[in-house]
Design a protein around this motif. Structure first.
Motif, PDB file in Angstrom:
ATOM      1  N   ASP C  21     -15.803 -11.922  13.747  1.00  0.00           N
ATOM      2  CA  ASP C  21     -16.593 -10.772  13.304  1.00  0.00           C
ATOM      3  C   ASP C  21     -17.276 -10.038  14.457  1.00  0.00           C
ATOM      4  OD1 ASP C  21     -17.461  -9.131  11.244  1.00  0.00           O
ATOM      5  OD2 ASP C  21     -19.442 -10.114  11.219  1.00  0.00           O
ATOM      6  N   ILE C  22     -16.471  -9.562  15.380  1.00  0.00           N
ATOM      7  CA  ILE C  22     -17.018  -8.865  16.553  1.00  0.00           C
ATOM      8  C   ILE C  22     -17.261  -7.399  16.205  1.00  0.00           C
ATOM      9  CG2 ILE C  22     -16.549  -8.130  18.923  1.00  0.00           C
ATOM     10  CD1 ILE C  22     -16.782 -11.101  18.841  1.00  0.00           C
ATOM     11  N   SER C  23     -18.477  -6.933  16.398  1.00  0.00           N
ATOM     12  CA  SER C  23     -18.760  -5.507  16.278  1.00  0.00           C
ATOM     13  C   SER C  23     -19.447  -5.068  17.552  1.00  0.00           C
ATOM     14  CB  SER C  23     -19.664  -5.224  15.078  1.00  0.00           C
ATOM     15  OG  SER C  23     -18.965  -5.480  13.874  1.00  0.00           O
ATOM     16  N   LEU C  24     -18.947  -3.968  18.138  1.00  0.00           N
ATOM     17  CA  LEU C  24     -19.423  -3.601  19.472  1.00  0.00           C
ATOM     18  C   LEU C  24     -19.133  -2.131  19.721  1.00  0.00           C
ATOM     19  CD1 LEU C  24     -20.302  -4.460  22.390  1.00  0.00           C
ATOM     20  CD2 LEU C  24     -17.907  -5.024  22.805  1.00  0.00           C
ATOM     21  N   ASP C  25     -20.149  -1.395  20.206  1.00  0.00           N
ATOM     22  CA  ASP C  25     -19.930  -0.003  20.600  1.00  0.00           C
ATOM     23  C   ASP C  25     -20.055   0.106  22.100  1.00  0.00           C
ATOM     24  OD1 ASP C  25     -19.626   0.678  18.009  1.00  0.00           O
ATOM     25  OD2 ASP C  25     -21.688   1.408  17.732  1.00  0.00           O
ATOM     26  N   ALA C  33     -20.034  -5.441  30.668  1.00  0.00           N
ATOM     27  CA  ALA C  33     -19.498  -6.748  31.041  1.00  0.00           C
ATOM     28  C   ALA C  33     -19.416  -7.628  29.814  1.00  0.00           C
ATOM     29  CB  ALA C  33     -20.382  -7.394  32.094  1.00  0.00           C
ATOM     30  N   LEU C  34     -18.251  -8.282  29.652  1.00  0.00           N
ATOM     31  CA  LEU C  34     -18.117  -9.328  28.633  1.00  0.00           C
ATOM     32  C   LEU C  34     -18.254 -10.641  29.372  1.00  0.00           C
ATOM     33  CD1 LEU C  34     -14.944  -8.079  26.690  1.00  0.00           C
ATOM     34  CD2 LEU C  34     -17.340  -7.536  26.255  1.00  0.00           C
ATOM     35  N   VAL C  35     -19.313 -11.388  29.045  1.00  0.00           N
ATOM     36  CA  VAL C  35     -19.573 -12.594  29.806  1.00  0.00           C
ATOM     37  C   VAL C  35     -19.731 -13.780  28.869  1.00  0.00           C
ATOM     38  CG1 VAL C  35     -22.090 -12.357  29.879  1.00  0.00           C
ATOM     39  CG2 VAL C  35     -20.902 -13.453  31.787  1.00  0.00           C
ATOM     40  N   GLY C  36     -19.387 -14.942  29.383  1.00  0.00           N
ATOM     41  CA  GLY C  36     -19.481 -16.146  28.571  1.00  0.00           C
ATOM     42  C   GLY C  36     -18.703 -17.240  29.260  1.00  0.00           C
ATOM     43  N   PRO C  37     -18.908 -18.469  28.802  1.00  0.00           N
ATOM     44  CA  PRO C  37     -18.208 -19.580  29.453  1.00  0.00           C
ATOM     45  C   PRO C  37     -16.704 -19.501  29.203  1.00  0.00           C
ATOM     46  CG  PRO C  37     -19.396 -20.346  27.518  1.00  0.00           C
ATOM     47  CD  PRO C  37     -19.769 -18.922  27.706  1.00  0.00           C
ATOM     48  N   VAL C 206     -22.787 -10.967  25.644  1.00  0.00           N
ATOM     49  CA  VAL C 206     -22.646 -12.411  25.859  1.00  0.00           C
ATOM     50  C   VAL C 206     -21.862 -13.000  24.704  1.00  0.00           C
ATOM     51  CG1 VAL C 206     -23.832 -14.590  26.248  1.00  0.00           C
ATOM     52  CG2 VAL C 206     -24.866 -12.453  27.052  1.00  0.00           C
ATOM     53  N   LEU C 207     -20.748 -13.642  25.052  1.00  0.00           N
ATOM     54  CA  LEU C 207     -19.884 -14.260  24.042  1.00  0.00           C
ATOM     55  C   LEU C 207     -19.979 -15.767  24.139  1.00  0.00           C
ATOM     56  CD1 LEU C 207     -16.626 -12.163  24.473  1.00  0.00           C
ATOM     57  CD2 LEU C 207     -17.960 -12.323  22.379  1.00  0.00           C
ATOM     58  N   HIS C 208     -19.877 -16.416  22.967  1.00  0.00           N
ATOM     59  CA  HIS C 208     -19.903 -17.866  22.946  1.00  0.00           C
ATOM     60  C   HIS C 208     -19.119 -18.308  21.729  1.00  0.00           C
ATOM     61  CE1 HIS C 208     -22.316 -21.797  22.260  1.00  0.00           C
ATOM     62  NE2 HIS C 208     -21.308 -22.011  23.085  1.00  0.00           N
ATOM     63  N   ASP C 209     -18.081 -19.129  21.960  1.00  0.00           N
ATOM     64  CA  ASP C 209     -17.247 -19.615  20.862  1.00  0.00           C
ATOM     65  C   ASP C 209     -16.731 -18.494  19.964  1.00  0.00           C
ATOM     66  OD1 ASP C 209     -17.370 -22.193  21.664  1.00  0.00           O
ATOM     67  OD2 ASP C 209     -18.919 -22.810  20.220  1.00  0.00           O
ATOM     68  N   GLY C 210     -16.326 -17.397  20.580  1.00  0.00           N
ATOM     69  CA  GLY C 210     -15.746 -16.310  19.807  1.00  0.00           C
ATOM     70  C   GLY C 210     -16.730 -15.437  19.073  1.00  0.00           C
ATOM     71  N   ARG C 211     -18.024 -15.652  19.313  1.00  0.00           N
ATOM     72  CA  ARG C 211     -19.028 -14.824  18.648  1.00  0.00           C
ATOM     73  C   ARG C 211     -19.867 -14.106  19.694  1.00  0.00           C
ATOM     74  NH1 ARG C 211     -18.786 -19.337  15.421  1.00  0.00           N
ATOM     75  NH2 ARG C 211     -18.461 -18.872  13.199  1.00  0.00           N
ATOM     76  N   ILE C 212     -20.367 -12.923  19.313  1.00  0.00           N
ATOM     77  CA  ILE C 212     -21.292 -12.224  20.204  1.00  0.00           C
ATOM     78  C   ILE C 212     -22.668 -12.854  20.020  1.00  0.00           C
ATOM     79  CG2 ILE C 212     -22.500 -10.062  20.654  1.00  0.00           C
ATOM     80  CD1 ILE C 212     -19.969  -8.578  20.049  1.00  0.00           C
ATOM     81  N   GLU C 213     -23.253 -13.327  21.109  1.00  0.00           N
ATOM     82  CA  GLU C 213     -24.586 -13.928  21.029  1.00  0.00           C
ATOM     83  C   GLU C 213     -25.652 -12.850  21.192  1.00  0.00           C
ATOM     84  OE1 GLU C 213     -25.472 -17.004  20.403  1.00  0.00           O
ATOM     85  OE2 GLU C 213     -23.567 -18.083  20.543  1.00  0.00           O
ATOM     86  N   GLN C 214     -25.386 -11.911  22.083  1.00  0.00           N
ATOM     87  CA  GLN C 214     -26.376 -10.851  22.330  1.00  0.00           C
ATOM     88  C   GLN C 214     -25.742  -9.727  23.113  1.00  0.00           C
ATOM     89  OE1 GLN C 214     -29.954 -12.224  24.245  1.00  0.00           O
ATOM     90  NE2 GLN C 214     -31.070 -10.325  23.813  1.00  0.00           N
ATOM     91  N   ILE C 215     -26.194  -8.511  22.835  1.00  0.00           N
ATOM     92  CA  ILE C 215     -25.759  -7.359  23.612  1.00  0.00           C
ATOM     93  C   ILE C 215     -27.011  -6.714  24.188  1.00  0.00           C
ATOM     94  CG2 ILE C 215     -24.577  -5.125  23.569  1.00  0.00           C
ATOM     95  CD1 ILE C 215     -23.167  -6.054  21.021  1.00  0.00           C
ATOM     96  N   GLY C 216     -27.008  -6.390  25.465  1.00  0.00           N
ATOM     97  CA  GLY C 216     -28.200  -5.756  26.008  1.00  0.00           C
ATOM     98  C   GLY C 216     -28.054  -5.415  27.471  1.00  0.00           C
ATOM     99  N   ARG C 217     -29.053  -4.687  27.993  1.00  0.00           N
ATOM    100  CA  ARG C 217     -29.048  -4.389  29.419  1.00  0.00           C
ATOM    101  C   ARG C 217     -29.377  -5.679  30.163  1.00  0.00           C
ATOM    102  NH1 ARG C 217     -32.720  -0.669  31.230  1.00  0.00           N
ATOM    103  NH2 ARG C 217     -34.184  -1.326  29.616  1.00  0.00           N
ATOM    104  N   PRO C 218     -28.918  -5.816  31.409  1.00  0.00           N
ATOM    105  CA  PRO C 218     -29.059  -7.089  32.116  1.00  0.00           C
ATOM    106  C   PRO C 218     -30.481  -7.637  32.080  1.00  0.00           C
ATOM    107  CG  PRO C 218     -27.680  -5.610  33.377  1.00  0.00           C
ATOM    108  CD  PRO C 218     -28.153  -4.828  32.189  1.00  0.00           C
ATOM    109  N   LEU C 219     -31.500  -6.810  32.411  1.00  0.00           N
ATOM    110  CA  LEU C 219     -32.846  -7.359  32.484  1.00  0.00           C
ATOM    111  C   LEU C 219     -33.421  -7.660  31.113  1.00  0.00           C
ATOM    112  CD1 LEU C 219     -34.431  -5.518  35.528  1.00  0.00           C
ATOM    113  CD2 LEU C 219     -33.423  -7.811  35.345  1.00  0.00           C
TER     114      LEU C 219
END
Ligand SMILES: Nc1ncnc2c1ncn2[C@@H]1O[C@H](COP(=O)(O)OP(=O)(O)O)[C@@H](O)[C@H]1O
Ligand SMILES: [Mg+2]
Lengths: 302, 216, 352
Positions: C21-25, C33-37, C206-219
């Motif tokens: 269930d990824i939703s992203l604009d 950046a898409l980041v995650g382990p 930030v992705l984790h196990d196929g889910r978006i954990e959080q979207i935001g500016r770096p700081l």
């Protein structure tokens, strides 16, 4: 003392590698170089059944060669050989390539079906010849039966005994025999092309055909070269099928150089004639082998 | 097929019409070959004779696919066992009444090399082989050359009678040190004629000149 | 305006669900950046955008247009692969001009665009070489050049720097960033390296196990992680997590053997929480909320000092900018500003 020294030398020193090399070289000398040179030598000598046991035989210069060129069957057999090699390779390669591409698509059971194709390859050519003889048999053959059942032909086609068809029948059997080998080599070549290169091309806007023409074909170039070279060599070696199907007949209609060479050497005992044909074939194979080695070297340069 | 077998099969026809391997382009030989050509052209004989060998054709006979076959007594054991229809053995046909009969010998020619170190032993061996001739018919379906070696109580007595009669007209081929080449010339003539590459006369003329060159 | 819009995207590989269930604009011109382990689905997400993977359900729009069923070549996206995926049988120049040749652009235009890309990337002297004759860094540049000449709507990068050595990686980071500024095209950049994401991106997913954990500016991610996973993933060295309990007045928490720390916002009294303390927020002068610990391990690099300290059974990593001398076993008094204390639900991991 001496013995243990030798064992140690073999085990620890350069002795082991040395022994392997010597064994390989000896093998090549005895089983490859000697027969080859012997054949070439015989092509310049007068050899018949009665001088077979000696090495020193009258020197014949080029008479074996000129004699060969003047035989009425020379031109037709050379022509047959060219058709045999060209058509065999052209179809083995295209069908083998198509199958290799086909099996690259991972559909369920693809590995098993591909394995089945290999079964044809491990059959001895003589067995394959016997099977195709049943297929091609004129009066009671499988192929004629099938064609007649489908209403494609009325009478019999004498695939093996009609001079117009005999050569092509042997070629068809040879194509069938060579397809698995071509398919496997080409599959290996295709597997060597990284998937992401195709993806990159896809992203760059190449459609299927463009990917085939601009990625697959050029990257397969060295493999294709090698397969063609090996194909020429194998096709020029293809003796068993001719022997099993037509013995070069009828009236030399399907006779090819390799079979002619055998006929002369072992049927009419014109041994120098047979050696002369063999020598000319060796020369051709050497040319092809050089091309093959070159293309393998180029393959490694990618 | 273009092997020694076709020479073997053809020579009796030529001989019975007055030819032989060293007179292969006589009118009789040409008529014999023309007769063969006609058999194939009229589909009386299958064109497959161009590529099938004797055992292959024998199998076709066993299977009932061909009704008449010119072959040797060595096929008798197999035919007797496997042929499922009523069949007989007959003498080779001749061109017209009174023409000489002929047939070809299938026997091998034995040779002892001049350089052999044990010629006496070799001869002893040959003598032994020939001493066993009377076993040929019953055990192998072979008719011994040695006319005195008659089998005791021959199997297939009818067929034996025919073959024994035919044997009287049998001739060897050659022998000649260049026989394989002589034979090849005849094979080529047969193949060229049956495939209509040339006519019988031309083919046999060519064969004759090749053979003349070989045996001088 | 958004360049890419993803709604309720799911992707299954057989029974394995790689994306949930990824939703992203992604706004026009952004560097995301898409980041995650490793294995969290970054590449899969990028490849569904590219069209190299089919999607199981959901919608993907590029420039307002649904591209679910479009082939990659119809999406006008350029991709830089982790392996570079250069065409081994083509020269650098042919690699870069490939897409333009496929589109049958005039020769003059091709030469100009390839020349320009080569100049930007410093590849002018290498144009006639084959990929095999290039170093890793040079190959990476060719892969970038191949993307640049196309002037696409979007650049997709899949860990483009992970095969380079550390120094080159740092250099290329800023070059890619500069390039983005100059070209202005939307970029989606996959990395497992949070520092790369932090330094390069306008927006981090930030992705984790196929889910978006959080979207935001770096700081924002650094300051206000939405959950324990993001808090632990963003920031280096990673945040310390210590079990704690909210005291009766709701204004402090008790950790370890009973040390009390004032918390920024009042919590439900008696509640069990996980306290998050960033190593760089722990001060060695004991100012702010005070913790008494024992030194376990101490490592100094000169500019930084890293101390592993122990409070009861809990371990705390401390990062101090400067030199500090002590020894294992010595007592250590740490301090932290109350505002720098994060609290998470121990069960759900949600930030409190
Ligand atoms: N082609 C595939 N078939 C099956 N599973 C896959 C495939 N590609 C990726 N996966 C799985 O999907 C998950 C996400 O993979 P991926 O997107 O490559 O992770 P990463 O974030 O490291 O790039 C992993 O569990 C991986 O094993
Ligand atoms: Mg990945």
């Amino acid at each position: 003392m001496l013995q243990s020294g030798l064992v140690k030398y073999l085990r620890d020193g350069k002795g082991f590698e040395g022994t392997l090399i010597v064994a390989a070289v000896l093998y090549l000398l005895v089983f490859a170089a000697f027969p080859l040179i012997y054949t070439v030598v015989m092509s310049f000598q007068e050899v018949d059944m009665f001088t077979l046991g000696t090495l020193v035989r009258p020197f014949a210069g080029l008479t074996n060669y000129t004699d060969l060129f003047h035989r009425p069957e020379f031109a037709p057999i050379v022509w047959n050989t060219m058709i045999f090699v060209t058509l065999s390779i052209a179809f083995q390669l295209t069908i083998g390539f198509a199958l290799a591409l086909f099996f690259l698509q991972d559909f369920p059971g693809s590995t098993y079906v591909r394995g089945l194709f290999l079964a044809g390859w491990i059959l001895p050519a003589l067995v394959v010849g016997a099977v195709w003889r049943w297929i091609f048999a004129g009066d009671f053959g499988v192929l004629n039966y099938a064609l007649q059942s489908l209403g494609l032909i009325d009478g019999q086609i004498y695939w093996l005994s009609d001079p117009a068809y005999a050569l092509y029948s042997v070629i068809i059997a040879n194509i069938w025999l060579g397809i698995p080998f071509n398919m496997i080599l080409l599959s290996v070549g295709l597997a060597g092309i990284p998937g992401d290169v195709y993806e990159a091309a896809e992203m760059d806007g190449a459609n299927v055909i463009q990917r085939f023409l601009t990625i697959t074909l050029p990257m397969m170039g060295p493999t294709l070269g090698a397969v063609v070279a090996l194909g020429v060599i194998f096709t020029l070696q293809q003796f068993d099928l001719v022997a099993a199907l037509t013995q070069g007949g009828p009236a030399n209609a399907s006779n090819v150089a390799q079979y002619w060479s055998w006929q002369m050497s072992f049927q009419t005992y014109e041994i120098s004639g047979g050696a002369t044909v063999a020598t000319m074939m060796i020369a051709l194979v050497i040319v092809v082998a050089v091309i093959y080695v070159r293309s393998v070297q180029r393959e490694q340069s990618f | 097929m273009a092997t020694e077998e076709s020479t073997f099969q053809f020579l009796p026809w030529a001989q019975s019409a007055g030819g032989d391997f060293n007179a292969i382009n006589t009118d009789g030989s040409v008529r014999a070959l023309q007769f063969w050509q006609k058999l194939v052209d009229d589909k009386v004989a299958t064109p497959e004779v161009l590529v099938l060998n004797q055992p292959d054709l024998g199998s076709q006979f066993v299977a009932g696919n061909i009704g008449m076959i010119v072959t040797g007594c060595w096929e008798l054991p197999r035919f007797a066992k496997e042929v499922k229809f009523d069949w007989r053995v007959a003498l080779m046909p001749i061109e017209k009444a009174g023409a000489p009969r002929a047939s070809a010998l299938g026997e091998l020619a034995y040779a002892v090399p001049r350089t052999s170190a044990h010629p006496d032993e070799a001869f002893k061996f040959l003598e032994y082989i020939y001493a066993q001739s009377s076993r040929d018919w019953n055990e192998y379906g072979w008719l011994p050359l040695d006319q005195t070696a008659t089998p005791k109580d021959p199997k297939w007595p009818e067929a034996y009678a025919v073959f024994a009669e035919q044997m009287k007209y049998a001739r060897g081929r050659g022998p000649s040190p260049v026989w394989p080449k002589v034979s090849k010339a005849i094979q080529t003539a047969i193949q060229d004629t049956l495939t209509h590459k040339t006519d019988a006369k031309t083919a046999l003329d060519t064969a004759q000149s090749t053979i003349d060159g070989l045996i001088k | 305006m958004n360049q890419i819009e993803i709604e309720h995207l799911n992707k299954n590989y057989g029974s394995l669900q790689a994306l949930h269930d990824i939703s992203l604009d992604i706004p026009v011109g952004a560097f995301v950046a898409l980041v995650g382990p490793s294995g969290c689905g970054k590449s899969t997400l990028l490849r569904t955008i590219a069209g190299l993977e089919t999607i199981t359900s959901g919608t993907i729009r590029v420039a307002g247009e649904v591209v679910n069923d479009k082939a990659p070549r119809e999406r006008d996206l350029a991709m830089v692969f982790q392996s570079y995926a250069l065409y081994p049988h083509m020269t650098v120049e042919q690699n870069m001009s490939y897409s333009l040749r496929l589109r049958r652009r005039p020769k003059a235009e091709i030469d100009e665009r390839v020349g320009e890309a080569a100049r930007i990337l410093g590849l002018e002297k290498l144009l006639k070489r084959r990929p095999k004759q290039l170093s890793g860094g040079q190959r990476q540049r060719v892969a970038m050049g191949r993307a640049i000449v196309r002037k696409p709507k979007v650049f997709l990068f899949d860990e483009p720097l992970s095969n380079l050595d550390a120094a080159l990686r740092v250099q290329m980071r800023s070059e890619i960033r500069k390039l983005h500024k100059n070209l202005g095209a939307t970029s989606v950049y996959v990395t497992h390296d949070q520092i790369e994401a932090m330094t390069m991106a306008d927006l981090i997913v930030v992705l984790h196990d196929g889910r978006i954990e959080q979207i935001g500016r770096p700081l924002d991610l650094y300051r206000r992680p939405a959950n324990r996973f993001v808090a632990g993933f963003i920031g280096s060295p990673a945040m310390n997590f210590v079990p704690a309990e909210v005291t009766a007045d709701g204004r402090t928490i008790a950790i370890g053997t009973g040390t009390l720390l004032k918390i920024p916002r009042a919590q439900e009294p008696g509640r069990k929480v996980l306290a998050g303390l960033r190593p760089e927020h722990l001060r060695l002068d004991g100012s702010g909320e005070r913790l008494t610990a024992t030194v376990d391990i101490i490592e100094g690099t000169g500019s930084m000092t890293f101390i592993e300290a122990r409070i009861g059974s809990d371990l705390l990593n401390v990062a101090y900018a400067g030199t500090y001398e002590t020894e294992a076993g010595a007592p250590l008094t740490l301090g932290i500003a109350s505002d720098d204390i994060y609290l998470f639900d121990p069960e759900t991991g949600r930030a409190l």
